[in-house]
Design a protein around this motif. Structure first.
Motif, PDB file in Angstrom:
ATOM      1  N   PRO A 170       5.279 -14.078  19.346  1.00 10.52           N
ATOM      2  CA  PRO A 170       6.104 -12.572  18.502  1.00 10.52           C
ATOM      3  C   PRO A 170       7.088 -13.075  18.189  1.00 10.52           C
ATOM      4  CG  PRO A 170       5.425 -12.889  20.831  1.00 10.52           C
ATOM      5  CD  PRO A 170       4.881 -13.534  20.152  1.00 10.52           C
ATOM      6  N   GLU A 171       7.814 -13.966  18.547  1.00 11.00           N
ATOM      7  CA  GLU A 171       9.426 -14.844  18.383  1.00 11.00           C
ATOM      8  C   GLU A 171       9.601 -14.705  16.328  1.00 11.00           C
ATOM      9  OE1 GLU A 171       7.685 -18.364  19.083  1.00 11.00           O
ATOM     10  OE2 GLU A 171       6.892 -16.235  19.969  1.00 11.00           O
ATOM     11  N   LEU A 172       8.464 -15.281  16.223  1.00 14.32           N
ATOM     12  CA  LEU A 172       8.121 -15.507  14.487  1.00 14.32           C
ATOM     13  C   LEU A 172       8.376 -14.319  13.816  1.00 14.32           C
ATOM     14  CD1 LEU A 172       6.426 -18.867  14.656  1.00 14.32           C
ATOM     15  CD2 LEU A 172       8.822 -18.584  15.098  1.00 14.32           C
ATOM     16  N   VAL A 173       7.384 -12.900  14.206  1.00 13.02           N
ATOM     17  CA  VAL A 173       7.007 -11.751  13.326  1.00 13.02           C
ATOM     18  C   VAL A 173       8.276 -11.012  13.393  1.00 13.02           C
ATOM     19  CG1 VAL A 173       5.486 -10.629  13.859  1.00 13.02           C
ATOM     20  CG2 VAL A 173       5.082 -12.142  14.809  1.00 13.02           C
ATOM     21  N   GLU A 174       8.318 -10.719  12.096  1.00 10.14           N
ATOM     22  CA  GLU A 174       9.007  -8.915  11.460  1.00 10.14           C
ATOM     23  C   GLU A 174       7.705  -8.854  11.116  1.00 10.14           C
ATOM     24  OE1 GLU A 174      11.634  -8.063   7.594  1.00 10.14           O
ATOM     25  OE2 GLU A 174      11.136  -9.862   7.238  1.00 10.14           O
ATOM     26  N   ARG A 175       8.197  -7.568  11.520  1.00 12.75           N
ATOM     27  CA  ARG A 175       7.238  -5.962  11.254  1.00 12.75           C
ATOM     28  C   ARG A 175       8.152  -5.261  10.189  1.00 12.75           C
ATOM     29  NH1 ARG A 175       4.205  -3.884  15.685  1.00 12.75           N
ATOM     30  NH2 ARG A 175       4.049  -5.454  17.330  1.00 12.75           N
ATOM     31  N   VAL A 176       6.571  -4.710   9.110  1.00  8.90           N
ATOM     32  CA  VAL A 176       7.317  -4.532   7.934  1.00  8.90           C
ATOM     33  C   VAL A 176       6.966  -3.164   7.364  1.00  8.90           C
ATOM     34  CG1 VAL A 176       7.683  -5.122   5.160  1.00  8.90           C
ATOM     35  CG2 VAL A 176       7.880  -6.582   6.075  1.00  8.90           C
ATOM     36  N   ALA A 177       8.153  -2.186   7.470  1.00  7.98           N
ATOM     37  CA  ALA A 177       7.142  -0.623   7.696  1.00  7.98           C
ATOM     38  C   ALA A 177       6.438  -0.360   5.921  1.00  7.98           C
ATOM     39  CB  ALA A 177       8.447   0.391   7.528  1.00  7.98           C
ATOM     40  N   CYS A 178       5.746   0.047   5.989  1.00  8.42           N
ATOM     41  CA  CYS A 178       4.857   0.333   4.269  1.00  8.42           C
ATOM     42  C   CYS A 178       4.124   1.539   4.521  1.00  8.42           C
ATOM     43  CB  CYS A 178       3.678  -0.513   4.380  1.00  8.42           C
ATOM     44  SG  CYS A 178       4.073  -2.332   4.303  1.00  8.42           S
ATOM     45  N   GLU A 179       3.710   1.837   2.890  1.00  5.02           N
ATOM     46  CA  GLU A 179       2.907   2.943   2.363  1.00  5.02           C
ATOM     47  C   GLU A 179       2.125   2.879   2.397  1.00  5.02           C
ATOM     48  OE1 GLU A 179       5.336   4.719  -0.220  1.00  5.02           O
ATOM     49  OE2 GLU A 179       6.667   5.448   1.073  1.00  5.02           O
ATOM     50  N   GLY A 180       0.679   4.229   3.232  1.00  2.00           N
ATOM     51  CA  GLY A 180      -0.247   3.323   2.723  1.00  2.00           C
ATOM     52  C   GLY A 180      -1.677   3.587   3.374  1.00  2.00           C
ATOM     53  N   SER A 181      -2.101   2.739   3.819  1.00  2.30           N
ATOM     54  CA  SER A 181      -3.763   2.716   4.696  1.00  2.30           C
ATOM     55  C   SER A 181      -3.718   0.824   5.267  1.00  2.30           C
ATOM     56  CB  SER A 181      -4.461   3.855   5.201  1.00  2.30           C
ATOM     57  OG  SER A 181      -5.638   3.134   5.796  1.00  2.30           O
ATOM     58  N   PRO A 182      -3.930   1.217   6.889  1.00  2.43           N
ATOM     59  CA  PRO A 182      -4.746  -0.772   6.483  1.00  2.43           C
ATOM     60  C   PRO A 182      -5.855  -0.008   7.120  1.00  2.43           C
ATOM     61  CG  PRO A 182      -3.304   0.502   9.041  1.00  2.43           C
ATOM     62  CD  PRO A 182      -3.148   1.610   7.649  1.00  2.43           C
ATOM     63  N   ASP A 183      -6.221   0.961   7.398  1.00  2.00           N
ATOM     64  CA  ASP A 183      -8.300   1.409   7.470  1.00  2.00           C
ATOM     65  C   ASP A 183      -9.191   0.236   6.086  1.00  2.00           C
ATOM     66  OD1 ASP A 183      -7.199   2.759   9.296  1.00  2.00           O
ATOM     67  OD2 ASP A 183      -7.625   4.453   7.995  1.00  2.00           O
ATOM     68  N   ASP A 184     -10.182  -0.238   7.352  1.00  2.00           N
ATOM     69  CA  ASP A 184     -10.826  -1.140   6.683  1.00  2.00           C
ATOM     70  C   ASP A 184     -12.159  -0.482   6.488  1.00  2.00           C
ATOM     71  OD1 ASP A 184     -12.118  -0.979   9.527  1.00  2.00           O
ATOM     72  OD2 ASP A 184     -11.328  -3.346   9.222  1.00  2.00           O
ATOM     73  N   ILE A 185     -13.117  -0.940   6.117  1.00  7.33           N
ATOM     74  CA  ILE A 185     -14.151  -0.552   5.359  1.00  7.33           C
ATOM     75  C   ILE A 185     -15.366  -1.240   6.155  1.00  7.33           C
ATOM     76  CG2 ILE A 185     -16.164  -0.082   3.843  1.00  7.33           C
ATOM     77  CD1 ILE A 185     -14.252   1.710   1.905  1.00  7.33           C
TER      78      ILE A 185
END
Length: 195
Positions: A170-185
């Motif tokens: 987790p120390e290597l990770v940057e979280r980037v706020a985005c628009e849209g949806s991550p839902d998969d089918i």
């Protein structure tokens, strides 16, 4: 004015679209299922193409996708002969392609996520973090930026890809706020919710 050397970072995009889609019980493979008049994978690929990234890969496997991706001759399509062994093998093909191409980072998304927008690909690609992940209202999703320094840490088998690193490093990770949806089918019901 004396300016310092600006390092050019070579970034490519890859969409993983090789999975079996075994939970989807519709008449076609889930990636070929129709959503608003086009295949699910076509809509997902369009977002990657519209991101501004110029080097783009799609990893296929369980079903042929060339016909529904033919609008974009710039897409390189590679088949994963080991797709039944899990997503890590598709990620490995993408990483190998990026390594051979001399890229410094690879932005990775999934072919069954039609709600991921081109702006999400752009935002994640703009990060300088070894790992950057798109978030949607705080929820972790795709795409994920993987800098070349973390490529050796990725699993080479199994049904988990970059998510392993999100959890273990987790120390290597940057979280980037985005628009849209991550839902998969994954199921017919998922597709109905999108329609």
């Amino acid at each position: 004015v004396c300016r310092g050397h600006t390092e050019v970072v070579k970034v490519a995009g890859a969409q993983l679209a090789a999975g079996l889609g075994s939970r989807y019980t519709g008449p076609s493979h889930k990636l070929l299922a129709q959503l608003d008049g086009e295949a699910v994978v076509t809509r997902a690929a369009r977002s990657m193409v519209n991101s501004g990234l110029t080097d783009l890969l799609v990893v296929t496997g369980s079903t042929p996708l060339n016909a529904v991706l033919s609008d974009w001759p710039e897409l390189i399509v590679l088949e994963n002969p080991d797709h039944e062994q899990g997503i890590a093998t598709s990620l490995g093909i993408a990483i190998s392609w990026a390594h051979k191409g001399g890229f410094d980072a690879l932005i990775v998304g999934l072919g069954d996520q039609p709600g991921v927008l081109g702006t999400a690909w752009q935002a994640v690609a703009a990060s300088n973090s070894p790992i950057a992940v798109a978030t949607y209202d705080g929820r972790v999703g795709n795409p994920v930026r993987l800098g070349s320094s973390v490529w050796p840490l990725l699993p080479d088998s199994g049904d988990e890809g970059a998510r392993v690193l999100l959890r273990t490093r987790p120390e290597l990770v940057e979280r980037v706020a985005c628009e849209g949806s991550p839902d998969d089918i994954d199921t017919v019901e998922d597709l109905r919710r999108w329609s």
